[in-house]
Write an enzyme that holds these catalytic residues in place. Structure first.
Site, mmCIF file in Angstrom:
data_model
loop_
_atom_site.group_PDB
_atom_site.id
_atom_site.type_symbol
_atom_site.label_atom_id
_atom_site.label_comp_id
_atom_site.label_asym_id
_atom_site.label_seq_id
_atom_site.Cartn_x
_atom_site.Cartn_y
_atom_site.Cartn_z
ATOM 1 N N LYS A 55 10.320 -5.235 -32.097
ATOM 2 C CA LYS A 55 11.663 -4.780 -31.714
ATOM 3 C C LYS A 55 12.569 -5.986 -31.461
ATOM 4 C CE LYS A 55 10.197 -4.528 -26.894
ATOM 5 N NZ LYS A 55 9.719 -3.631 -25.819
ATOM 6 N N TYR A 285 33.198 -28.183 -17.879
ATOM 7 C CA TYR A 285 34.107 -27.357 -17.071
ATOM 8 C C TYR A 285 33.699 -27.358 -15.599
ATOM 9 C CZ TYR A 285 35.609 -25.392 -21.561
ATOM 10 O OH TYR A 285 36.077 -25.217 -22.826
HETATM 11 C C1 LIG Z 1 8.393 -4.101 -25.595
HETATM 12 C C2 LIG Z 1 7.283 -3.152 -25.461
HETATM 13 C C3 LIG Z 1 5.960 -3.594 -25.596
HETATM 14 C C4 LIG Z 1 5.568 -5.055 -25.732
HETATM 15 O O1 LIG Z 1 5.480 -5.618 -24.443
HETATM 16 P P1 LIG Z 1 5.029 -7.144 -24.256
HETATM 17 O O2 LIG Z 1 4.940 -7.322 -22.794
HETATM 18 O O3 LIG Z 1 6.090 -7.976 -24.883
HETATM 19 O O4 LIG Z 1 3.722 -7.285 -24.943
HETATM 20 C C5 LIG Z 1 4.959 -2.649 -25.582
HETATM 21 N N1 LIG Z 1 5.244 -1.328 -25.420
HETATM 22 C C6 LIG Z 1 6.501 -0.876 -25.256
HETATM 23 C C7 LIG Z 1 6.737 0.573 -25.074
HETATM 24 C C8 LIG Z 1 7.560 -1.778 -25.256
HETATM 25 O O5 LIG Z 1 8.808 -1.321 -25.077
#
Ligand SMILES: *Cc1c(COP(=O)(O)O)cnc(C)c1O
Length: 399
Positions: A55, A285
């Site tokens: 994702k 800044y």
């Molecule tokens: C993002 C996500 C993961 C992966 O989690 P990590 O801690 O990055 O391994 C697994 N399951 C779901 C539902 C997620 O949203």
């Protein structure tokens, strides 16, 4: 190395060729690290399968390239939050089993079923998925999502019996098959906390319910990276590997290397300007940093538009093998390091400046400076930073 990655990378592993092709900013992604990380985790969880979670453009690493490398490394599933993310992978020719779990009224469920995606279902989506299955005349494959304590998505245990009844009716109609049950852990990155035990107990109860309802499950899954590494009793038939896929550790105390994981992303640029300034020169800044003595300032042409957290003053930038903290505020396009008075400016103008990764400090140093976690730092490296794909350690071939 697959040919698409080669085309996109348009350079080899050597530093000299990087100089020849030139670059302004880049995130170098080592696909051999991705494959290594899947293999390491597969060994830990076998016989459970690994779902590579890609994702958010693979946490900033590039979803298509990472998904392909992960499958080459032995991942059997691909996981995405959104159906649209998964459809883009299908369009890129990736035909592995794929699950998407976060939906809205606008989610293209029909396209998802047509593309053979598995769908996480927490509640309201069930009717929408069944209607979509009817429309495309193909049964949907669903994974029932249970909230075992995280308090986000997923059916509560109270609502689960009704959800299972409705799913059972649709299954009898031939509109769907419930092939999985899953949940998500809340505190597995803090292994001493008791809530993970409680979540696993609730998950086991949910499994009993779904099996008693007559569903024939292919996979039960709850473990994210921290669960994978700290809770063997959370592996079931599949684990969902996100952070560890990218070679990062979810634990404060443990390095990725202690799990055999290799960080895949290196962010780097070149020093854009070097100049001698007087004592007391204000920097960036707000003029919050004033030089102590006469010194050379190095200009780093990356800022918050590139995804460097604006609050990460003090985070390390590595140039010529030495690490310099960012001085003064990080701006949209740039930030400044203080090189001291005793340098040869010609050695620094145009020198490689490593924000984090191979040859520099770990991404965790940036996360620490920004009061956030390594997940966020890599994921937010922005599209202004081109991704380059390599095999093996940066610079290996050039040395
Ligand atoms: C993002 C996500 C993961 C992966 O989690 P990590 O801690 O990055 O391994 C697994 N399951 C779901 C539902 C997620 O949203």
């Amino acid at each position: 190395m697959n040919s698409e990655a080669l085309e996109e990378s348009n350079l080899t592993n050597s530093t000299s060729s990087a100089q020849a092709t030139g670059f302004e900013r880049r995130a170098v992604i080592d696909l051999s690290a991705i494959r290594n990380n899947v293999k390491q985790i597969s060994d830990v969880v076998a016989p459970a399968a690994v779902m590579a979670v890609v994702k958010a453009d693979a946490y900033g690493h590039g979803a298509i390239q990472v998904a392909k490398a992960a499958l080459e490394g032995g991942a059997r599933w691909i996981g995405c939050a959104h159906v649209t993310e998964a459809l883009a992978l299908r369009e890129a020719g990736i035909d592995a089993p794929m699950l998407a779990w976060l939906h809205t009224e606008d989610t293209p469920f029909e396209a998802a079923i047509d593309a053979g995606l598995d769908l996480g279902v927490s509640g309201w989506e069930l009717e929408r998925v069944a209607a979509a299955a009817r429309a495309v005349q193909t049964p949907a494959r669903i994974h029932i999502k249970v909230d075992t304590g995280l308090g986000r998505n997923g059916s509560t245990m109270e609502a689960l019996p009704d959800l299972l009844n409705r799913a059972s009716d649709f299954q009898e109609e031939g509109l769907l098959r419930a092939v999985g049950i899953f949940s998500h852990l809340a505190v597995a990155d803090e292994p001493e906390r008791p809530e993970t035990d409680e979540q696993l107990a609730v998950f086991n109860t949910a499994i009993e319910l779904i099996e008693a309802a007559g569903f024939d499950l292919e996979v039960r899954h709850i473990a994210n990276t921290p669960g994978i590494l700290s809770r063997p009793d959370s592996h079931y038939e599949m684990v969902r590997l996100g952070l560890g896929l990218y070679g990062l550790s979810p634990f404060e105390e443990d390095t990725p290397q202690s799990f055999g994981l290799r960080p895949a992303m290196t962010v780097k640029t070149r020093v854009a300007n070097v100049k001698k300034v007087r004592p007391g020169q204000g920097v960036s800044y707000g003029l919050n940093y004033k030089t102590e003595g006469e010194t050379y300032l190095g200009l780093i042409p990356m800022g918050y538009a590139d995804g460097l957290p604006r609050i990460a003053t003090g985070a390390p930038v590595t140039v010529n093998g030495r690490t310099y903290p960012v001085r003064g505020r990080i701006a949209m396009d740039q930030c400044v390091i203080d090189l001291g008075a005793d340098i040869n400016p010609e050695d620094f103008l145009g020198a490689e400046a490593i924000i984090f990764g191979d040859g520099g400090q770990s991404v965790n140093t940036w996360a620490y400076a920004a009061n956030t976690i390594n997940y966020e730092v890599v994921t937010r490296i922005s599209p202004r930073v081109p991704r380059y794909y390599i095999e093996g350690s940066w610079g290996e071939a050039g040395e």
